[in-house]
Design an enzyme around this catalytic site. Structure first.
Site, short mmCIF file in Angstrom:
data_model
loop_
_atom_site.label_atom_id
_atom_site.label_comp_id
_atom_site.label_asym_id
_atom_site.label_seq_id
_atom_site.Cartn_x
_atom_site.Cartn_y
_atom_site.Cartn_z
N LYS A 185 0.87 -1.18 0.00
CA LYS A 185 0.00 0.00 0.00
C LYS A 185 0.90 1.23 0.00
O LYS A 185 1.38 1.68 1.03
CB LYS A 185 -0.90 0.00 1.24
CG LYS A 185 -2.25 0.72 1.03
CD LYS A 185 -2.15 2.18 0.62
CE LYS A 185 -1.95 3.10 1.80
NZ LYS A 185 -1.96 4.56 1.37
N GLU A 260 9.77 2.21 10.48
CA GLU A 260 10.82 3.19 10.20
C GLU A 260 10.12 4.53 10.12
O GLU A 260 9.41 4.82 9.16
CB GLU A 260 11.54 2.83 8.90
CG GLU A 260 12.93 3.46 8.83
CD GLU A 260 12.97 4.73 8.02
OE1 GLU A 260 12.59 5.78 8.59
OE2 GLU A 260 13.37 4.70 6.85
N CYS A 294 13.69 11.11 5.90
CA CYS A 294 13.48 10.92 7.33
C CYS A 294 14.80 10.96 8.10
O CYS A 294 14.82 11.28 9.29
CB CYS A 294 12.74 9.60 7.59
SG CYS A 294 13.46 8.19 6.74
N GLU A 355 10.39 17.15 13.27
CA GLU A 355 10.78 16.93 11.88
C GLU A 355 10.03 17.88 10.96
O GLU A 355 8.80 17.97 11.00
CB GLU A 355 10.48 15.47 11.49
CG GLU A 355 10.92 15.12 10.09
CD GLU A 355 10.70 13.65 9.78
OE1 GLU A 355 11.55 13.05 9.10
OE2 GLU A 355 9.67 13.10 10.22
#
Length: 465
Positions: A185, A260, A294, A355
Site C-alpha cells: 500500500k 521506520e 526521514c 521533523e
C-alpha cells in the site's frame, strides 16, 4: 518533461482489477499543481480480495509454488524484475520525478537502486537454503537441535511518498526473497511507479497473488490492511503518528510490526576539519532530495563560529546554501520553498525538536565533546546521526555515544542495500536492508530431536517395579 501517465487499476492476484467501489484519486504534479492523471482508490473490500489472493499464493501446490520453493526459484523472479526495471529506467524515473517532485537525476539514481536491491535480495534468496538446519550447540549429547527459517506469511507493506518505488522495494524485495506473499500500500501522494511495479511483475510471470498492490487513502486502505486478521505482519515507513496507530491496530492480534519513522538527526562538526568539506556534507545531508528524507541531518552542531561566518560569506559571494525559506519569486506555481538555515535556535523551539521534512537546517554551537553529544541526543528521535572530524579516535568515541540506529563518519546520508537501516526511540524499531532486512520476514523455528536409544528415564517402567 513529456511523459505519458499510465492509467492503471489495482493489482490483485496477478491481474488489474477495478476497485469494488470504483473510487479514484487525482495525481497532482507538485511542480505545477496540475492534475495529470488518477489512481485507483482501494477500500476494505479490495483489501479482502488482496489478502485472500496472498493466502492462496502461499498455499498453492502445498506451498511448493512459492513459500517452500527453493530460494533459487524466487531469485529467478527477483532478477527478472530487476532486469525489467533497468530496461524501463528512463520512463520510470520521469514518472517518479513528475509524481513526487524530486529532481530527475535523483529519480534516476533511485530507479538504479531499485534494480540493485532486487538483485541483492535475489542473491540472499539463493543463499537461504544453505543456511537452513543450522545446528544449535547443546550441553547434552542425547539431543540434537537445529533451526529452520520460514516465511512469516502474508505481509502488509505500507510505504511513503518521498522515495516511492525505492522504499517499496526495500520491503517488497526481501519479503518475496523470504517466501512471503505481500500486499503493498504505497502513499496516495505518489503511487505511479509502484503501480508500474505491478505491470513488471505481470510481465515476468510472478505467480498470482505473490505481490498485490493497493493504492488509496490510509484510513480506507492502510488501516484495514494493518488490522486484518489474516495479515501476519505489517512493515511501515512514514510518520511517527501513523506508526503509533499501526502499532495499536496490530496489537489487538499481537501482530508483529517493523517501523521506520521520523527523525531529527544531528550532524556534529568539530574544529579540525576542512570547512569546504564540512559545508558540503552539511548541505547534502539536509538539502538532498529537497530535505524530504526521514534521516536528514537537519540539526547542525558546530564547534566554532567560523562555520557560521563561512555560510554568511558564501551568501555574500552569491552561493545559494543560505536562504530565507520563502517561495522563490520566479516560481508562481508548484510546492517550492527556498533552502533555509536558521541560527540563534534554542533547544525548546519546535523547529529544533520536530521533523520539518523540508530543506531547513538549524544551527547551534558547542564548546566540548560532552556538550555536543548532549545536544545531539536531546531528541525523541534516533534514526541517523553524523560526526565530522579528522580525529578518528574521537569519531569512534562519538559514534558509540550517539543514540541513533545509523551513524555516518565524515559524511552524511550514504545508503547501501547491504547495510542495516533503522532507528530507535520514536524513529521506530526493526531493521531494513542487508541480511537484517531478510530476517524481518522470516520466523525462526527450533527443531530438537532425542537421538539416544536409551529410555529418557523420567519415571521407572511399571514392568521394572
Amino acid at each position: 518533461m513529456a511523459v505519458q501517465i499510465p492509467s492503471r487499476q489495482l493489482f490483485i492476484d496477478g491481474e488489474w482489477r477495478e476497485p469494488i467501489l470504483k473510487k479514484r484519486l487525482p495525481i497532482i504534479n507538485p511542480a505545477t499543481e496540475e492534475i495529470i492523471g488518477n489512481i485507483p482508490a482501494a477500500t476494505a473490500e479490495d483489501v479482502e480480495l488482496a489478502v485472500a489472493a496472498a493466502r492462496r499464493a502461499l498455499s498453492s501446490n502445498k506451498g511448493k509454488d512459492w513459500a517452500t520453493a527453493p530460494g533459487a526459484v524466487r531469485a529467478k523472479y527477483l532478477r527478472a524484475i530487476a532486469a525489467k526495471v533497468t530496461e524501463r529506467k528512463t520512463e520510470l524515473a520521469k514518472l517518479e520525478a513528475i509524481d513526487c517532485g524530486k529532481p530527475l537525476d535523483e529519480a534516476v539514481w533511485d530507479i538504479e537502486d531499485v534494480a540493485g536491491c532486487f538483485e541483492y535480495y535475489a542473491d540472499l534468496a539463493e543463499g537461504l537454503d544453505a543456511k537452513q538446519k543450522a545446528p544449535v550447540s547443546l550441553p547434552m549429547e542425547t539431543f540434537k537441535s537445529y533451526v529452520l527459517k520460514e516465511p512469516i506469511g502474508v505481509v502488509g507493506l505500507i510505504t511513503p511518498w518521498n522515495y516511492p518505488l525505492l522504499m517499496a522495494t526495500w520491503k517488497v524485495a526481501p519479503s518475496l526473497a523470504a517466501g512471503c506473499a505481500a500486499i503493498l500500500k504505497p502513499s496516495e501522494l505518489a503511487s505511479i511507479t509502484c503501480l508500474e511495479l505491478g505491470e513488471v511483475c505481470r510481465e515476468v510471470g510472478l505467480p498470482p497473488g505473490v505481490l498485490n498492490i493497493l493504492t488509496g487513502l490510509g484510513p480506507e486502505a492502510g488501516a484495514p490492511l494493518a488490522s486484518h486478521p489474516d495479515v501476519d505482519k505489517i512493515a511501515f515507513t512514514g510518520s511517527s503518528a501513523t506508526g503509533s496507530k499501526i502499532m495499536a491496530a496490530a496489537a489487538q492480534m499481537v501482530k508483529p510490526v517493523s517501523l521506520e519513522l521520523g527523525g531529527k538527526s544531528p550532524i556534529i562538526v568539530f574544529e579540525d576539519v576542512d570547512l569546504d568539506k564540512a559545508a558540503e556534507w552539511t548541505a547534502f545531508g539536509c538539502f538532498w532530495t529537497n530535505g524530504q528524507i526521514c534521516s536528514a541531518t537537519s540539526r547542525l552542531i558546530v564547534h566554532y563560529e567560523k562555520v557560521l561566518k563561512f555560510i554568511s560569506t558564501a551568501k555574500s559571494e552569491g552561493a545559494t546554501i543560505l536562504s530565507g525559506g520563502v517561495r522563490p519569486e520566479h516560481l508562481k506555481k508548484g510546492f517550492f520553498v527556498e533552502p533555509t538555515i536558521i541560527t540563534d535556535v534554542t533547544t525548546s523551539m519546535q523547529i529544533w525538536r520536530e521533523e520539518v521534512f523540508g530543506p531547513v537546517l538549524c544551527v547551534k554551537t558547542f564548546s566540548t565533546e560532552e556538550e555536543a553529544l548532549e545536544l545531539a541526543n536531546d531528541t525523541h528521535y534516533g534514526l541517523g546521526a553524523a560526526v565530522i572530524s579528522n580525529d578518528l579516535e574521537r569519531c569512534d568515541r562519538v559514534s558509540k555515544n550517539l543514540q541513533a540506529g545509523i551513524v555516518w563518519v565524515n559524511c552524511s546520508q550514504p545508503c547501501f542495500c547491504q547495510a542495516p537501516w533503522g532507528g530507535n526511540k520514536r524513529s521506530g524499531f526493526g531493521r531494513e536492508l542487508g541480511e537484517w532486512g531478510l530476517d524481518n520476514y522470516l520466523s525462526v523455528k527450533q527443531v530438537t530431536q532425542y537421538v539416544s536409544d536409551e529410555p529418557w528415564g523420567w519415571y521407572r517402567s511399571p514392568s521394572k517395579l
